[in-house]
Design a protein around this motif. Structure first.
Motif, PDB file in Angstrom:
ATOM      1  N   ASP A 155      14.491  -5.890 -17.581  1.00 44.35           N
ATOM      2  CA  ASP A 155      14.672  -5.140 -18.191  1.00 44.35           C
ATOM      3  C   ASP A 155      13.330  -4.512 -18.380  1.00 44.35           C
ATOM      4  O   ASP A 155      12.836  -3.198 -18.947  1.00 44.35           O
ATOM      5  CB  ASP A 155      14.867  -5.653 -19.644  1.00 44.35           C
ATOM      6  N   THR A 156      12.293  -4.434 -17.778  1.00 45.55           N
ATOM      7  CA  THR A 156      10.379  -3.725 -17.281  1.00 45.55           C
ATOM      8  C   THR A 156      11.087  -2.000 -16.929  1.00 45.55           C
ATOM      9  O   THR A 156      11.669  -2.690 -15.606  1.00 45.55           O
ATOM     10  CB  THR A 156       9.646  -4.785 -16.888  1.00 45.55           C
ATOM     11  N   VAL A 157      11.204  -0.900 -17.275  1.00 47.59           N
ATOM     12  CA  VAL A 157      11.499   0.196 -16.768  1.00 47.59           C
ATOM     13  C   VAL A 157       9.851   0.340 -16.553  1.00 47.59           C
ATOM     14  O   VAL A 157       9.213   0.632 -16.363  1.00 47.59           O
ATOM     15  CB  VAL A 157      11.620   1.212 -17.914  1.00 47.59           C
ATOM     16  N   THR A 158      10.311   0.745 -14.933  1.00 45.88           N
ATOM     17  CA  THR A 158       9.511   0.839 -13.642  1.00 45.88           C
ATOM     18  C   THR A 158       9.650   2.394 -13.775  1.00 45.88           C
ATOM     19  O   THR A 158      10.182   2.352 -13.455  1.00 45.88           O
ATOM     20  CB  THR A 158       8.905  -0.536 -12.686  1.00 45.88           C
ATOM     21  N   ASP A 159       8.184   2.179 -13.082  1.00 45.97           N
ATOM     22  CA  ASP A 159       8.153   3.816 -13.338  1.00 45.97           C
ATOM     23  C   ASP A 159       7.086   4.668 -12.138  1.00 45.97           C
ATOM     24  O   ASP A 159       5.921   4.349 -12.075  1.00 45.97           O
ATOM     25  CB  ASP A 159       7.329   4.464 -14.881  1.00 45.97           C
ATOM     26  N   PRO A 160       7.632   5.571 -11.635  1.00 46.97           N
ATOM     27  CA  PRO A 160       7.138   5.873 -10.065  1.00 46.97           C
ATOM     28  C   PRO A 160       6.301   6.713 -10.546  1.00 46.97           C
ATOM     29  O   PRO A 160       4.956   7.035  -9.973  1.00 46.97           O
ATOM     30  CB  PRO A 160       7.927   6.871  -9.215  1.00 46.97           C
ATOM     31  N   ASN A 161       6.428   7.603 -11.401  1.00 46.98           N
ATOM     32  CA  ASN A 161       5.268   8.890 -11.733  1.00 46.98           C
ATOM     33  C   ASN A 161       3.931   8.285 -12.612  1.00 46.98           C
ATOM     34  O   ASN A 161       2.988   8.689 -12.024  1.00 46.98           O
ATOM     35  CB  ASN A 161       6.166   9.434 -12.949  1.00 46.98           C
ATOM     36  N   ALA A 162       4.563   7.249 -13.301  1.00 47.20           N
ATOM     37  CA  ALA A 162       3.457   6.220 -14.008  1.00 47.20           C
ATOM     38  C   ALA A 162       2.800   5.723 -12.496  1.00 47.20           C
ATOM     39  O   ALA A 162       1.112   6.077 -13.417  1.00 47.20           O
ATOM     40  CB  ALA A 162       4.010   5.185 -14.916  1.00 47.20           C
ATOM     41  N   THR A 163       3.339   5.229 -11.933  1.00 42.41           N
ATOM     42  CA  THR A 163       2.462   4.413 -10.777  1.00 42.41           C
ATOM     43  C   THR A 163       1.099   4.850 -10.584  1.00 42.41           C
ATOM     44  O   THR A 163       0.150   4.713 -10.243  1.00 42.41           O
ATOM     45  CB  THR A 163       3.448   3.366  -9.918  1.00 42.41           C
ATOM     46  N   ALA A 164       1.534   6.184  -9.937  1.00 40.06           N
ATOM     47  CA  ALA A 164       1.103   7.451  -8.988  1.00 40.06           C
ATOM     48  C   ALA A 164       0.197   7.405  -9.449  1.00 40.06           C
ATOM     49  O   ALA A 164      -0.967   7.809  -9.210  1.00 40.06           O
ATOM     50  CB  ALA A 164       2.090   8.376  -8.656  1.00 40.06           C
ATOM     51  N   ALA A 165       0.232   8.296 -11.277  1.00 35.23           N
ATOM     52  CA  ALA A 165      -0.415   7.983 -11.947  1.00 35.23           C
ATOM     53  C   ALA A 165      -1.757   7.146 -12.500  1.00 35.23           C
ATOM     54  O   ALA A 165      -3.327   7.637 -12.542  1.00 35.23           O
ATOM     55  CB  ALA A 165      -0.122   9.393 -13.413  1.00 35.23           C
ATOM     56  N   ALA A 166      -1.470   5.876 -12.320  1.00 34.34           N
ATOM     57  CA  ALA A 166      -2.354   4.945 -12.499  1.00 34.34           C
ATOM     58  C   ALA A 166      -3.293   4.932 -11.491  1.00 34.34           C
ATOM     59  O   ALA A 166      -4.285   4.592 -11.565  1.00 34.34           O
ATOM     60  CB  ALA A 166      -1.415   3.691 -13.541  1.00 34.34           C
ATOM     61  N   VAL A 167      -2.715   5.402 -10.009  1.00 34.78           N
ATOM     62  CA  VAL A 167      -3.392   4.999  -9.146  1.00 34.78           C
ATOM     63  C   VAL A 167      -4.763   5.923  -8.650  1.00 34.78           C
ATOM     64  O   VAL A 167      -5.699   5.859  -8.450  1.00 34.78           O
ATOM     65  CB  VAL A 167      -2.474   5.243  -8.609  1.00 34.78           C
ATOM     66  N   GLN A 168      -3.842   7.003  -8.931  1.00 32.85           N
ATOM     67  CA  GLN A 168      -4.797   8.302  -9.204  1.00 32.85           C
ATOM     68  C   GLN A 168      -6.277   7.879 -10.168  1.00 32.85           C
ATOM     69  O   GLN A 168      -7.494   8.316  -9.936  1.00 32.85           O
ATOM     70  CB  GLN A 168      -3.981   9.809  -9.629  1.00 32.85           C
ATOM     71  N   ALA A 169      -5.709   7.603 -11.409  1.00 39.36           N
ATOM     72  CA  ALA A 169      -6.839   7.188 -12.426  1.00 39.36           C
ATOM     73  C   ALA A 169      -7.783   6.207 -11.942  1.00 39.36           C
ATOM     74  O   ALA A 169      -9.212   6.434 -12.442  1.00 39.36           O
ATOM     75  CB  ALA A 169      -6.218   6.986 -13.777  1.00 39.36           C
ATOM     76  N   LEU A 170      -7.831   5.309 -11.414  1.00 34.81           N
ATOM     77  CA  LEU A 170      -7.640   4.044 -11.011  1.00 34.81           C
ATOM     78  C   LEU A 170      -9.250   4.346  -9.609  1.00 34.81           C
ATOM     79  O   LEU A 170      -9.898   3.915  -9.685  1.00 34.81           O
ATOM     80  CB  LEU A 170      -6.879   2.716 -10.584  1.00 34.81           C
ATOM     81  N   SER A 171      -8.673   5.063  -8.984  1.00 35.47           N
ATOM     82  CA  SER A 171      -9.282   6.035  -7.580  1.00 35.47           C
ATOM     83  C   SER A 171     -10.825   6.565  -8.048  1.00 35.47           C
ATOM     84  O   SER A 171     -11.493   6.584  -7.385  1.00 35.47           O
ATOM     85  CB  SER A 171      -8.740   6.329  -7.088  1.00 35.47           C
ATOM     86  N   THR A 172     -10.873   6.649  -9.589  1.00 33.33           N
ATOM     87  CA  THR A 172     -12.177   7.904  -9.405  1.00 33.33           C
ATOM     88  C   THR A 172     -13.011   6.204 -10.144  1.00 33.33           C
ATOM     89  O   THR A 172     -14.581   6.563 -10.496  1.00 33.33           O
ATOM     90  CB  THR A 172     -12.031   8.133 -10.643  1.00 33.33           C
ATOM     91  N   LEU A 173     -12.879   5.404 -10.571  1.00 40.50           N
ATOM     92  CA  LEU A 173     -13.520   4.195 -10.956  1.00 40.50           C
ATOM     93  C   LEU A 173     -14.451   3.259  -9.676  1.00 40.50           C
ATOM     94  O   LEU A 173     -15.735   3.059  -9.530  1.00 40.50           O
ATOM     95  CB  LEU A 173     -12.748   2.425 -11.442  1.00 40.50           C
ATOM     96  N   GLY A 174     -14.085   3.181  -8.592  1.00 47.29           N
ATOM     97  CA  GLY A 174     -14.164   2.438  -7.761  1.00 47.29           C
ATOM     98  C   GLY A 174     -14.024   1.061  -7.971  1.00 47.29           C
ATOM     99  O   GLY A 174     -14.195  -0.015  -9.020  1.00 47.29           O
TER     100      GLY A 174
END
Length: 478
Positions: A155-174
């Motif tokens: 029932d969890t709505v997985t989301d390619p857009n949210a996943t890709a955006a999260a990767v981009q955000a986390l990539s800035t942290l190291g």
């Protein structure tokens, strides 16, 4: 005795530093000064709002930041002045925005963190931990889940857009490479046969979602063409399939369609503003946060067959430049069911177009739209919340404009007011980008104990040097 006290003081200071380093290691791996413009071996960061579908498409998983304030479920109610954020509601600690996060929690969190990165800030540890806590065991990020302690299920709505955006955000942290690679592995598992992605797993590929994933791959140093589907297609194959050829007539000017219709040829494709902005960034290999690029000649649409991703992107830039030249901003169709057929100004797509044009060397063609945003986008951003403020910061950053004085608005302050305050960052030399991409402190076996151990060792060494200096001084006095 003085030497002992001095050494004890140094060790105490070292312990404090170790605690600070350890706390940051838990949230984000390495501790470094934000450097959004640091040179990289991969393409520099891309545009926002890649989840907005064409008007006739189903509602996207992630919120279209360019939608009307009257219809967006992600909007934050504006104050009478329309420029300051309201008091936060009772929402999970670390989350940005006060509106119901059910439809856009991970999306707006990711954009808010990217907006702070573009402004030279590091997001609060609570914000980083909230975003990481949303990830499912499969690697996917859902649109939002209220209870991160409960395992993701059917029932969890997985989301390619949210996943890709999260990767981009986390990539800035190291130090986030394991988290990012897990997310990318999931994206690969739901890649469509044509090489692209839709806003839901298995849904038809669209330009916005596919461009977002291209940006996420670029953020981790992975060539998008190496991500191949079951039929040996990659993301650029899907994106080029949505590119319109150059030519005269409405919708035949080199833009990108959001999605393919029932036909197989390009004759049924209709150019979409936001899809084109997203595809321009993806075509030149960039992500949401893009450093300023020196402006060159105006874009020209040319070529109808055998297009490369970059050539198609520059054709898309020509489409955007032409559209902006008409009114100084982009429009969206009127709301369904209304009698007024007048197009409505769209600040979100306009901000995306500014970032896309400036990032590909066409800042001169974006100058008028940038000025329009400065005069008109404040109330829209106040209504739509953190993701909208981030989009404006992206546009400002890409054009070399100060986001703290954007038409009289301090976009950074307004964004920060929607969530936890950024974490003060010690003045430490930024890690090389190549090291960050290979894992940073958090991804190469350096745990919290290593951080503490290194800090204490440094403290002991400093104490020893001070002790020797004190003894030398005593010998001189004798």
């Amino acid at each position: 005795m003085t030497t002992v006290r001095r050494s004890a003081a140094v060790l105490a200071a070292s312990a404090v530093l170790c605690v600070t380093l350890a706390q940051t290691a838990v949230a984000g791996g390495d501790v470094r000064a934000p450097s959004p413009d640091a040179p990289s071996s991969t393409p520099a960061p891309s545009s926002a709002n890649p989840s907005t579908p064409a008007p006739s498409s189903p509602a996207p998983a992630s919120p279209p930041a360019g939608t009307s304030p009257t219809t967006s479920s992600t909007s934050t109610p504006a104050t009478p002045a329309g420029l300051t954020a309201p008091r936060r509601a009772a929402l999970p600690p670390g989350l940005y925005g006060t509106a119901d996060p059910t439809r856009d929690g991970v999306w707006r969190q990711s954009l808010a963190m990217l907006g702070q990165y573009a402004a030279g800030q590091r997001p609060a540890n609570s914000a980083i931990l909230w975003l990481k806590g949303q990830q499912c065991a499969s690697g996917a990020f859902p649109t939002y889940r209220a209870d991160p302690t409960a395992p993701c299920d059917a029932d969890t709505v997985t989301d390619p857009n949210a996943t890709a955006a999260a990767v981009q955000a986390l990539s800035t942290l190291g130090g986030q490479r394991p988290v990012m690679l897990s997310a990318l592995n999931w994206l690969r598992s739901v890649q469509n046969p044509d090489g692209g992605w839709g806003h839901r797993p298995g849904g038809p590929s669209d330009a916005n979602s596919t461009s977002l994933v291209i940006g996420a791959l670029s953020a981790t140093g992975i060539r998008p063409s190496s991500f191949r589907s079951s039929e040996d297609h990659h993301a650029y194959d899907a994106l080029l399939g949505l590119a319109l050829p150059c030519g005269k007539g409405t919708g035949r000017t080199g833009g990108f369609a959001y999605q393919r219709g029932a036909g197989t040829g390009t004759e049924q494709l209709v150019a979409d503003n936001d899809a084109t902005a997203a595809a321009v960034l993806a075509g030149v290999g960039k992500r949401m946060v893009v450093a300023p690029v020196k402006a060159g000649p105006a874009p020209v649409c040319r070529g109808t067959s055998g297009l490369t991703p970059e050539r198609a992107a520059r054709n898309g830039a020509a489409y955007l430049a032409s559209a902006l030249a008409r009114t100084g901003h982009l429009d969206r169709p009127p709301l369904p069911g209304t009698s007024d057929s007048t197009p409505l100004a769209d600040p979100g797509s306009t901000a995306d177009a500014v970032a896309a044009l400036a990032s590909s060397g066409y800042a001169n063609q974006a100058a008028g739209a940038l000025e329009w945003l400065k005069k008109n986008a404040g109330p829209w951003a106040a209504e739509n919340g953190p993701a909208a403020y981030a989009q404006l910061i992206f546009a400002a950053h890409t054009t070399g404009t100060d986001p703290r004085n954007f038409g009289g608005l301090n976009l950074v302050k307004l964004l920060n007011a929607t969530g936890p305050a950024p974490t003060p960052v010690p003045s430490i030399t930024a890690q090389p980008v190549a090291e960050i991409q290979s894992g940073g402190l958090g991804g190469t076996g350096f745990g919290i104990l290593w951080v503490i151990g290194i800090g204490l060792a440094a403290g002991v060494a400093i104490g020893y040097l001070l002790s020797n200096r004190g003894r030398a001084g005593q010998h001189q006095q004798l």
